[in-house]
Design a protein around this motif. Sequence first.
Motif, short mmCIF file in Angstrom:
data_model
loop_
_atom_site.label_atom_id
_atom_site.label_comp_id
_atom_site.label_asym_id
_atom_site.label_seq_id
_atom_site.Cartn_x
_atom_site.Cartn_y
_atom_site.Cartn_z
N ARG A 1 -1.23 -9.84 8.41
CA ARG A 1 -1.78 -8.74 7.75
C ARG A 1 -3.28 -8.67 7.98
O ARG A 1 -3.74 -7.67 7.88
CB ARG A 1 -1.34 -9.05 6.36
CG ARG A 1 0.29 -8.84 5.99
CD ARG A 1 0.45 -9.47 4.52
NE ARG A 1 -0.34 -9.31 3.34
CZ ARG A 1 -0.18 -8.38 2.59
NH1 ARG A 1 0.94 -7.54 2.70
NH2 ARG A 1 -0.92 -8.02 1.61
N VAL B 1 -5.25 -5.20 9.02
CA VAL B 1 -6.40 -4.60 8.44
C VAL B 1 -7.63 -4.70 9.24
O VAL B 1 -8.35 -3.50 9.28
CB VAL B 1 -6.55 -5.46 7.10
CG1 VAL B 1 -7.99 -5.21 6.34
CG2 VAL B 1 -5.30 -5.21 6.13
N TRP C 1 4.03 -5.12 4.59
CA TRP C 1 3.34 -4.34 3.54
C TRP C 1 4.19 -3.92 2.43
O TRP C 1 5.21 -3.30 2.66
CB TRP C 1 2.25 -3.48 4.03
CG TRP C 1 1.38 -3.86 4.93
CD1 TRP C 1 1.53 -3.94 6.33
CD2 TRP C 1 0.17 -4.31 4.69
NE1 TRP C 1 0.48 -4.52 6.83
CE2 TRP C 1 -0.36 -4.78 5.83
CE3 TRP C 1 -0.45 -4.68 3.61
CZ2 TRP C 1 -1.62 -5.64 6.12
CZ3 TRP C 1 -1.71 -5.49 3.67
CH2 TRP C 1 -2.31 -5.86 4.96
N THR C 2 3.98 -3.79 1.16
CA THR C 2 4.64 -3.06 0.14
C THR C 2 4.47 -1.47 0.26
O THR C 2 3.53 -1.16 0.94
CB THR C 2 4.40 -3.58 -1.41
OG1 THR C 2 2.92 -3.11 -1.45
CG2 THR C 2 4.25 -5.12 -1.35
N GLU D 1 3.44 0.38 -2.05
CA GLU D 1 2.24 0.88 -2.84
C GLU D 1 1.07 0.42 -1.80
O GLU D 1 0.15 1.27 -1.57
CB GLU D 1 2.08 -0.03 -4.00
CG GLU D 1 0.80 0.41 -4.76
CD GLU D 1 0.83 -0.57 -5.91
OE1 GLU D 1 -0.13 -0.27 -6.60
OE2 GLU D 1 1.52 -1.34 -6.47
N GLU D 2 1.12 -0.82 -1.04
CA GLU D 2 0.03 -1.02 -0.32
C GLU D 2 0.04 0.04 0.92
O GLU D 2 -1.05 0.47 1.48
CB GLU D 2 0.03 -2.30 0.61
CG GLU D 2 -0.17 -3.46 -0.55
CD GLU D 2 0.31 -4.92 -0.12
OE1 GLU D 2 -0.41 -5.82 -0.40
OE2 GLU D 2 1.46 -5.01 0.60
N THR D 3 1.16 0.51 1.55
CA THR D 3 1.03 1.49 2.51
C THR D 3 0.58 2.92 1.90
O THR D 3 -0.07 3.54 2.74
CB THR D 3 2.79 1.59 2.99
OG1 THR D 3 3.00 0.42 3.57
CG2 THR D 3 2.84 2.70 4.09
N ASN E 1 -1.36 3.38 -0.05
CA ASN E 1 -2.89 3.40 -0.62
C ASN E 1 -3.83 3.02 0.70
O ASN E 1 -4.79 2.49 0.54
CB ASN E 1 -3.20 2.48 -1.89
CG ASN E 1 -2.61 3.25 -2.86
OD1 ASN E 1 -2.82 4.26 -2.97
ND2 ASN E 1 -1.94 2.26 -3.57
N TRP E 2 -2.89 2.83 2.00
CA TRP E 2 -3.71 2.24 3.14
C TRP E 2 -5.12 2.94 3.57
O TRP E 2 -5.19 4.25 3.70
CB TRP E 2 -2.76 2.54 4.32
CG TRP E 2 -3.18 1.92 5.80
CD1 TRP E 2 -3.79 2.29 6.69
CD2 TRP E 2 -3.13 0.37 5.74
NE1 TRP E 2 -3.89 1.54 7.64
CE2 TRP E 2 -3.32 0.21 7.28
CE3 TRP E 2 -2.51 -0.60 5.14
CZ2 TRP E 2 -3.38 -1.14 7.70
CZ3 TRP E 2 -2.45 -1.90 5.65
CH2 TRP E 2 -2.98 -2.13 6.93
#
Length: 317
Positions: free
Chosen positions: A242, A246, A297-298, A300-302, A304-305
């Motif tokens: 992860r 990022v 990644w969840t 939501e995380e995807t 809002n990437w």
Amino acid sequence: MISPEIEKRLAQLQEKYEAMGQDMTSYLDGLLYADFLTYWDYIHLDTLLSLQSPKTPFPDEEIFIMYHQITELYFKLSLHECRQISEKGTELSPDFFTARLRRINNYFEALTHSFVIMVDGMEKDQFLKFRMSLLPASGFQSGQYRMIEIYATNFINLVAKDKRDELANATFDQQFEYIYWKFGATELATGKKTLTLKQFEKKYAKTFIELAQQTATTNFYTLALQLQQQGKLTDALKHELRRFDVNVNVNWPLSHYKSAVRYLHREPEEISATGGTNWQKYLPPRFQKRIFFPAMWTAEETDNWGKAWVEHALRGE
């Protein structure tokens, strides 16, 4: 008088050279007459310091050259680790994978933290003048960076996001035609390839496609999923995966985005100084949705990437 330790070493050397059919005495003669190694010779310091050849009289161009050279050396360090991971294949252990990924993450974080040199370390007027002398060359043309991306994930994840479903079962050659970064080097008005992109493809296209084929079953994402299926995906490894995602897909391009905003913001005559790349659409992570390890990644995380990072940059924080 020869100490027992030296006698032991000499016996070991004798054994080594005999096994190779070599005469140890000849090698000892070479050692006897050889000069001591110096730091500057070992790292070829004089050569290294002679590799800056500015094209203009502006002093800040040397900063530009040296920083890009430093960047490429960090990329070479990263590729050194990438090859070790990929070559392990099915013998890859979670500990080895984690340790090498941690090294790559450290390299990228060092680069990202140092990018203030590019954001604030040159005079804008100087940059805009000497940069026009370098066209159509662009940092976009870093082949090593693209190789790191290919080692990292399934090639389809590097295809432009609106083409991934359509090309999921296509050949690597077909997928390469829609790889995401090509759309950062096309003319806005016509959609034609810039000279920057044409040069880049001519030099590296074959290399990139061959590497994609070579790492189809040994890229980081495939190897991580294999470990996950075996119940060997540790928390430490997932953390480094992860972190890597990022570092490479958000923090590093965002650093460039901040630099582009600093030097090239909005003025038409200034935008051309990027070497023809459409940086406004190419650099922000939220536009590309480039994610090496989607399963890590969840939803939501995807969704809002990169969004928070870009907003942070636009506020100038």
